[in-house]
Design a protein around this motif. Sequence first.
Motif, mmCIF file in Angstrom:
data_model
loop_
_atom_site.group_PDB
_atom_site.id
_atom_site.type_symbol
_atom_site.label_atom_id
_atom_site.label_comp_id
_atom_site.label_asym_id
_atom_site.label_seq_id
_atom_site.Cartn_x
_atom_site.Cartn_y
_atom_site.Cartn_z
ATOM 1 N N THR A 211 0.840 -1.203 0.000
ATOM 2 C CA THR A 211 0.000 0.000 0.000
ATOM 3 C C THR A 211 0.870 1.246 0.000
ATOM 4 O O THR A 211 1.908 1.281 0.669
ATOM 5 N N ASP A 212 0.441 2.257 -0.764
ATOM 6 C CA ASP A 212 1.107 3.556 -0.741
ATOM 7 C C ASP A 212 0.463 4.479 0.290
ATOM 8 O O ASP A 212 0.927 5.606 0.496
ATOM 9 N N GLN A 213 -0.608 4.013 0.917
ATOM 10 C CA GLN A 213 -1.305 4.822 1.905
ATOM 11 C C GLN A 213 -0.562 4.791 3.240
ATOM 12 O O GLN A 213 0.109 3.817 3.576
ATOM 13 N N ILE A 214 -0.695 5.872 3.991
ATOM 14 C CA ILE A 214 -0.195 5.878 5.360
ATOM 15 C C ILE A 214 -1.130 5.015 6.204
ATOM 16 O O ILE A 214 -2.358 5.150 6.123
ATOM 17 N N VAL A 215 -0.559 4.116 6.974
ATOM 18 C CA VAL A 215 -1.379 3.242 7.808
ATOM 19 C C VAL A 215 -1.760 4.008 9.070
ATOM 20 O O VAL A 215 -0.914 4.315 9.913
#
Length: 293
Positions: A211-215
């Motif tokens: 994922t490129d999203q911030i967790v």
Amino acid sequence: MTTATERYHERLRRVLEYIDQHADQALNLETLSRIAAFSKFHFHRQFTAVMGLSLHRYIQLVRMKRASWRLAFREGQTVIDIAMGAGYETPDAFTRAFRQQFGQTPTAFRKEPDWDSWLEAFTPYDHARAQLMKTSYTANDVTIVQVPTTPVAVMTHRGDPARLGHTIQRFIAWRKSVGLHPRASATFNVFHSDPRSTPPDEFRMDLCAATDQIVAPNDAGVEGGLIPGGRCARLRVIGSSDDLEAPALYLYRDWLPASGEETRDFPMYCERVRFFPDVPEHEAITDLFLPLR
């Protein structure tokens, strides 16, 4: 003699693959013996002699394994649909057979699987498949690749490997809640320890989704992480990924010393390319990566 034995076993392997592909359909002795090119009058005894399980019992376990995985890891599928896919005409018949096999109803298993009983039930099945579904690896099966650095969401499993199924369930639920479907987000496992040489309470494995999203902070315990880029030896495993010991052992024991390569400071990991039970077990694909300097 070896060649004749190999040909004999290849005929039985065709039967196992056919059962995997058609487990939701009627499977009869005449059809299966024809696929193996054996006489239907002797096929059942031949199958049992090699596999250590009767044909009927083996088919039942194939169907029950797929059904149990769907119950545990595919919550969008109803018990009725799973029962029909396992070849049972009614949910009640499926429930009786499932309870007899695992000591739980399908609904109870979906809610809180007893993985110890599950593992015990499938020991004969795993042994039977190991008789015919072994894969021998050679240096031609290993490719050195340059992999990119991959940001991932990580849920760490710590403790008894027999409890790994519970962690997988929680990770799947978290992925679903944030929209990281496996079709759009690659799935990785990072092997920090070997279950055969590590005490159960010290075992560790990371479940990862690209994922490129911030967790964001979450109650599931998922955190952001990285699978570092660099050179890796890649070995593709086709078939069951329940036990990756044989391909991992090949890389460490056979391929690495002969290659002249050196490992770098990151554990062996894998990418789950095609998943059972979404595909038949013999069609699952797992890429095993050994990080190199």
